[in-house]
Scaffold this motif. Structure first.
Motif, PDB file in Angstrom:
ATOM      1  N   VAL A  42      33.936  23.155  48.881  1.00 42.15           N
ATOM      2  CA  VAL A  42      33.045  23.172  47.756  1.00 42.15           C
ATOM      3  C   VAL A  42      33.497  22.351  46.642  1.00 42.15           C
ATOM      4  O   VAL A  42      34.597  21.994  46.258  1.00 42.15           O
ATOM      5  N   ASN A  43      32.564  21.961  45.574  1.00 42.31           N
ATOM      6  CA  ASN A  43      32.799  21.142  44.302  1.00 42.31           C
ATOM      7  C   ASN A  43      33.033  22.079  43.373  1.00 42.31           C
ATOM      8  O   ASN A  43      33.255  23.470  43.342  1.00 42.31           O
ATOM      9  N   ARG A  44      33.392  21.697  42.267  1.00 36.40           N
ATOM     10  CA  ARG A  44      33.667  22.345  40.974  1.00 36.40           C
ATOM     11  C   ARG A  44      32.726  23.247  40.505  1.00 36.40           C
ATOM     12  O   ARG A  44      32.894  24.465  40.022  1.00 36.40           O
ATOM     13  N   GLU A  45      31.372  22.865  40.923  1.00 37.90           N
ATOM     14  CA  GLU A  45      30.285  23.601  40.509  1.00 37.90           C
ATOM     15  C   GLU A  45      30.000  24.587  41.461  1.00 37.90           C
ATOM     16  O   GLU A  45      28.804  25.565  41.511  1.00 37.90           O
ATOM     17  N   GLY A  46      30.754  24.706  42.628  1.00 39.93           N
ATOM     18  CA  GLY A  46      30.594  25.738  43.696  1.00 39.93           C
ATOM     19  C   GLY A  46      29.466  25.248  44.737  1.00 39.93           C
ATOM     20  O   GLY A  46      28.911  26.216  45.358  1.00 39.93           O
ATOM     21  N   VAL A  47      29.150  24.211  44.746  1.00 34.54           N
ATOM     22  CA  VAL A  47      28.177  23.597  45.787  1.00 34.54           C
ATOM     23  C   VAL A  47      28.891  23.390  46.893  1.00 34.54           C
ATOM     24  O   VAL A  47      30.103  22.806  47.016  1.00 34.54           O
TER      25      VAL A  47
ATOM     26  N   ASP B   7      44.702  13.284  45.465  1.00 33.52           N
ATOM     27  CA  ASP B   7      44.593  14.069  44.324  1.00 33.52           C
ATOM     28  C   ASP B   7      43.545  13.890  43.398  1.00 33.52           C
ATOM     29  O   ASP B   7      42.935  14.794  42.610  1.00 33.52           O
ATOM     30  N   ALA B   8      43.035  12.418  43.356  1.00 32.71           N
ATOM     31  CA  ALA B   8      42.041  12.358  42.506  1.00 32.71           C
ATOM     32  C   ALA B   8      40.766  13.069  42.658  1.00 32.71           C
ATOM     33  O   ALA B   8      39.769  13.229  41.608  1.00 32.71           O
ATOM     34  N   TYR B   9      40.352  13.451  43.844  1.00 36.29           N
ATOM     35  CA  TYR B   9      39.223  14.091  44.399  1.00 36.29           C
ATOM     36  C   TYR B   9      39.365  15.629  44.833  1.00 36.29           C
ATOM     37  O   TYR B   9      38.596  16.433  44.770  1.00 36.29           O
ATOM     38  N   ILE B  10      40.531  15.861  45.202  1.00 41.42           N
ATOM     39  CA  ILE B  10      40.801  17.141  45.831  1.00 41.42           C
ATOM     40  C   ILE B  10      41.608  17.949  44.953  1.00 41.42           C
ATOM     41  O   ILE B  10      42.680  17.680  44.358  1.00 41.42           O
ATOM     42  N   ASP B  11      40.832  19.162  44.439  1.00 46.28           N
ATOM     43  CA  ASP B  11      41.650  19.986  43.157  1.00 46.28           C
ATOM     44  C   ASP B  11      42.436  20.792  43.835  1.00 46.28           C
ATOM     45  O   ASP B  11      43.474  21.215  43.282  1.00 46.28           O
TER      46      ASP B  11
ATOM     47  N   THR C 293      38.543  22.933  47.240  1.00 48.50           N
ATOM     48  CA  THR C 293      37.834  22.681  45.953  1.00 48.50           C
ATOM     49  C   THR C 293      38.037  21.130  45.754  1.00 48.50           C
ATOM     50  O   THR C 293      39.203  20.559  45.894  1.00 48.50           O
ATOM     51  N   ALA C 294      36.736  20.415  45.590  1.00 49.84           N
ATOM     52  CA  ALA C 294      36.830  18.912  45.399  1.00 49.84           C
ATOM     53  C   ALA C 294      36.034  18.613  43.981  1.00 49.84           C
ATOM     54  O   ALA C 294      35.073  19.242  43.905  1.00 49.84           O
ATOM     55  N   ASP C 295      36.429  17.576  43.484  1.00 48.27           N
ATOM     56  CA  ASP C 295      35.675  16.868  42.479  1.00 48.27           C
ATOM     57  C   ASP C 295      34.662  15.947  42.855  1.00 48.27           C
ATOM     58  O   ASP C 295      35.116  14.691  43.037  1.00 48.27           O
ATOM     59  N   TRP C 296      33.647  16.333  43.599  1.00 41.93           N
ATOM     60  CA  TRP C 296      32.619  15.569  44.262  1.00 41.93           C
ATOM     61  C   TRP C 296      31.323  16.037  44.281  1.00 41.93           C
ATOM     62  O   TRP C 296      31.040  17.238  44.173  1.00 41.93           O
TER      63      TRP C 296
END
Length: 189
Positions: free
Chosen positions: A127-132, A168-172, A182-185
């Motif tokens: 899921v991304n930071r927004e929960g999508v 690390d840049a994308y995986i929180d 949780t990913a920044d994607w």
């Protein structure tokens, strides 16, 4: 006629992970060649016992799961060779050809913080930071120095794939107990 070594029949542990297979006999003293499925087959080297299942195709010299005690494992040119007190000679080693090797997850070396075994990431929901919801990890690709997560998801009734570099840049955060990453994607990247 191959002489199957006397191996103890056991139940495959719940946490067993398939890590490779026995390729062939090596030399005359009962050593055998192993093909590892991972580029970093540490569990093969550290586990003192392997669980073997018969080859999926070809000759089946045993049924069910057997326990193979491991004496020594070492890299040899581009392969891995191993020996077991239960495999005294070449004939016994040949009888194991094609056998699938499993190692109990508890016998894997401990990972450092931020390190994960591929097997632990399979099936996790991303899921991304927004929960999508971005999909479920169905494969991992090693591309040079980095690993890429391959996720399956559905869109408009079709099975689709999405890839995110496991860096690390994308995986929180990886939450193994919670089975989520949780990913920044964004879904439209």
């Amino acid at each position: 006629m191959s002489h199957m070594p006397e191996l103890k029949s056991v139940a495959l542990p719940e946490d067993a992970v398939e890590v490779g297979r026995i390729a062939d006999a090596w030399g005359i003293k009962g050593w055998f060649k192993v093909i590892a499925y991972s580029a970093d087959p540490e569990a093969l080297f550290t586990a003192k016992q392997w669980f073997l299942l018969p080859a999926e195709k070809g000759a089946k010299n045993f049924a069910g799961t057997v326990l193979l005690p491991i004496q020594q494992v070492r890299p040899h040119s581009d392969t891995i060779v191993a020996t077991s007190p239960s495999v005294p000679d070449r004939n016994a080693a040949e009888a194991l050809r094609g056998a699938r090797i499993f190692v109990a997850r508890e016998h894997f070396p401990k990972t450092d913080d931020g390190e994960y075994y591929w097997v632990d990431l399979m099936g996790l929901r991303v899921v991304n930071r927004e929960g999508v919801d971005l999909g479920v990890v169905k494969d991992l690709l090693a591309t040079g120095p980095q690993t890429t997560l391959v996720m399956g998801y559905e869109e408009g009734g079709k099975e689709r794939e999405r890839m995110i570099p496991f860096v690390d840049a994308y995986i929180d955060h990886v939450d193994l107990p919670g089975k989520t990453i949780t990913a920044d994607w964004q879904p439209d990247y």
